[in-house]
Design a protein around this motif. Structure first.
Motif, PDB file in Angstrom:
ATOM      1  N   VAL A   1       0.824  -1.222   0.000  1.00  0.00           N
ATOM      2  CA  VAL A   1       0.000   0.000   0.000  1.00  0.00           C
ATOM      3  C   VAL A   1       0.853   1.266   0.000  1.00  0.00           C
ATOM      4  N   ARG A   2       2.108   1.156  -0.409  1.00  0.00           N
ATOM      5  CA  ARG A   2       3.013   2.314  -0.333  1.00  0.00           C
ATOM      6  C   ARG A   2       2.513   3.511  -1.137  1.00  0.00           C
ATOM      7  N   GLU A   3       1.679   3.278  -2.167  1.00  0.00           N
ATOM      8  CA  GLU A   3       1.157   4.380  -2.973  1.00  0.00           C
ATOM      9  C   GLU A   3      -0.197   4.875  -2.482  1.00  0.00           C
ATOM     10  N   ASP A   4      -0.737   4.261  -1.444  1.00  0.00           N
ATOM     11  CA  ASP A   4      -2.081   4.594  -0.981  1.00  0.00           C
ATOM     12  C   ASP A   4      -2.109   5.525   0.227  1.00  0.00           C
ATOM     13  N   ILE A   5      -1.025   5.565   1.009  1.00  0.00           N
ATOM     14  CA  ILE A   5      -1.046   6.384   2.218  1.00  0.00           C
ATOM     15  C   ILE A   5       0.376   6.766   2.599  1.00  0.00           C
TER      16      ILE A   5
ATOM     17  N   THR B   1      -8.098   5.537   0.898  1.00  0.00           N
ATOM     18  CA  THR B   1      -8.475   4.433   0.027  1.00  0.00           C
ATOM     19  C   THR B   1      -8.790   3.214   0.875  1.00  0.00           C
ATOM     20  N   ARG B   2      -9.511   2.273   0.289  1.00  0.00           N
ATOM     21  CA  ARG B   2      -9.883   1.061   1.018  1.00  0.00           C
ATOM     22  C   ARG B   2      -8.643   0.293   1.457  1.00  0.00           C
ATOM     23  N   ASN B   3      -7.673   0.151   0.566  1.00  0.00           N
ATOM     24  CA  ASN B   3      -6.460  -0.583   0.914  1.00  0.00           C
ATOM     25  C   ASN B   3      -5.669   0.120   2.016  1.00  0.00           C
ATOM     26  N   GLY B   4      -5.626   1.448   1.953  1.00  0.00           N
ATOM     27  CA  GLY B   4      -4.908   2.195   2.972  1.00  0.00           C
ATOM     28  C   GLY B   4      -5.532   2.029   4.343  1.00  0.00           C
TER      29      GLY B   4
ATOM     30  N   GLU C   1      -5.991  11.050   1.028  1.00  0.00           N
ATOM     31  CA  GLU C   1      -7.284  10.445   0.743  1.00  0.00           C
ATOM     32  C   GLU C   1      -7.295   9.019   1.294  1.00  0.00           C
TER      33      GLU C   1
ATOM     34  N   LYS D   1      -0.438  11.944   0.286  1.00  0.00           N
ATOM     35  CA  LYS D   1      -1.637  11.160  -0.055  1.00  0.00           C
ATOM     36  C   LYS D   1      -2.491  11.026   1.197  1.00  0.00           C
TER      37      LYS D   1
ATOM     38  N   HIS E   1       9.130   2.426   0.376  1.00  0.00           N
ATOM     39  CA  HIS E   1       8.838   3.169  -0.849  1.00  0.00           C
ATOM     40  C   HIS E   1      10.005   3.072  -1.828  1.00  0.00           C
TER      41      HIS E   1
END
Length: 296
Positions: free
Chosen positions: A26-30, A210-213, A208, A206, A90
Motif C-alpha cells: 500500500v506504499r502508494e495509498d497512504i 483508500t480502502r487498501n490504505g 485520501e 496522499k 517506498h
C-alpha cells in the motif's frame, strides 16, 4: 510457561512479517507518517479506557529515570521506528527490507554487552549462521544482486531503533503493566512523530482514504502494534532480550511463506536453503549458554 512463550513469540513474528508485506503493498495509498500516527491513535483509542485509572494512580510515583526510559521506548519503538520502516519500503523491496531484520540481533548483542550482559560464542555463531540464511534468501542465491539505496538505509535505521527498544525493555523498573506501558509508548510516539506529520501535511501527501490504505492501517494498528507489542513484551520478559532478539531471523522465513500464500510468489531452492540456515541459527542461538546471564 516455556511453550506458551514460544507460541506467543511465533504469533508475534508472524504478525510483524505480515506488516512488511502490507506496507510494501500500500506504499502508494497512504503516506508513512499519516499511517504511523493513525495506527498509534487507533491503539490509544482501544487501550486508554482500560489503562486510564491505572496510569492516574501510578504516573505520580514514577521516578526521573523511569520517565527517561519510557520516553526512550516511545522514540525507539513507538513512532519514528515504524515510520522509517514504511517510508523505506517506498524505495526498497520487501525482500531487501527483510534482509536488514537480520541486523537486529547484532545490534541487540552490542547494546547488551554495553549494559553488562555476557554473550557466549554459541549465540554469536547462531547469529552468523542465521544471517547467512537471510542473505541467501534476499539475494536470490546471487550476492551480486544486492544493492543499497536510501530505502535500505531507512530499513537499517529502523532495525537499529528496534534493537534499542528491545534492550530498554529489560532496563525498566517502573510499575506499569503491559497495557499501561503500551499506552505510554504510543503517546510518546505521537509526540515524536509530530514534526514528521507536520512536514508531510505541508507537502500535501496522499491523505485520501483508500480502502487498501484503511485496511493496512487497521491491520498494522491491531495486529503488528497492539497484539505484537504486547506479545513481544511478554516474550522479552520471560526469555531475555538477546534470546528473543535472535529469533527475529525467523521473520524472513515467515515472509517467504506469506508471500507465497498472499502474493503468489513461490519459493525456489535458495528460499529452502536459507530457511534451513535461519532455523539452524535460531536454534543454536536460543540454547542457553552456561555463561549467559540477564542484564542486571
Amino acid at each position: 510457561m516455556r511453550w506458551t512463550a514460544w507460541l506467543v513469540l511465533v504469533a508475534t513474528l508472524l504478525l510483524w512479517s505480515g506488516n512488511w508485506i502490507v506496507a510494501r503493498a500500500v506504499r502508494e495509498d497512504i503516506a508513512p507518517g499519516i499511517a504511523t500516527v493513525a495506527r498509534l491513535a487507533i491503539v490509544l483509542a482501544i487501550l486508554l479506557p482500560f489503562a486510564f485509572f491505572g496510569l492516574r494512580s501510578k504516573l505520580g510515583a514514577l521516578e526521573r529515570n523511569d520517565w527517561k526510559i519510557i520516553a526512550a521506548l516511545g522514540f525507539t519503538g513507538g513512532g519514528v521506528h515504524l515510520a522509517l520502516q514504511w517510508l523505506g519500503l517506498h524505495y526498497t523491496t520487501a525482500t531487501s527490507g527483510i534482509l536488514y531484520l537480520s541486523t537486529t540481533p547484532v545490534f541487540i548483542l552490542l547494546m547488551a554487552i554495553a549494559l553488562g550482559e555476557r554473550i557466549g560464542i554459541r549465540q554469536w555463531t547462531g547469529v552468523l549462521v542465521s544471517f547467512c540464511g537471510v542473505f541467501l534468501i534476499a539475494t536470490r542465491g546471487a550476492p551480486a544482486r544486492l544493492s543499497f539505496n536510501v530505502g535500505d538505509l531507512m530499513a537499517l535505521a529502523s532495525m537499529m531503533m528496534w534493537a534499542g527498544y528491545t534492550v530498554l525493555l529489560r532496563l525498566r523498573r517502573d510499575p506499569l503493566d503491559t497495557i499501561e506501558l503500551l499506552v505510554m509508548v504510543c503517546l510518546f510516539g505521537c509526540v515524536f512523530m509530530a514534526p514528521w506529520l507536520a512536514w508531510e501535511v505541508a507537502l500535501e501527501p496522499k491523505i485520501e482514504l483508500t480502502r487498501n490504505g484503511v485496511l493496512a492501517v487497521a491491520y498494522s494498528a491491531i495486529g503488528s502494534l497492539l497484539l505484537a507489542y504486547a506479545g513481544w513484551s511478554y516474550v522479552v520478559k520471560r526469555m531475555g532480550a538477546v534470546r528473543a532478539g535472535v529469533t527475529m531471523h525467523l521473520m524472513p522465513a515467515f515472509g517467504v511463506i506469506l508471500s507465497a500464500l498472499f502474493l503468489a510468489e513461490y519459493p525456489r531452492w535458495f528460499h529452502f536453503a536459507g530457511i534451513a540456515l535461519i532455523l539452524g541459527g535460531v536454534t543454536l542461538s536460543s540454547l542457553r549458554a552456561s555463561s549467559a546471564s540477564n542484564i542486571r
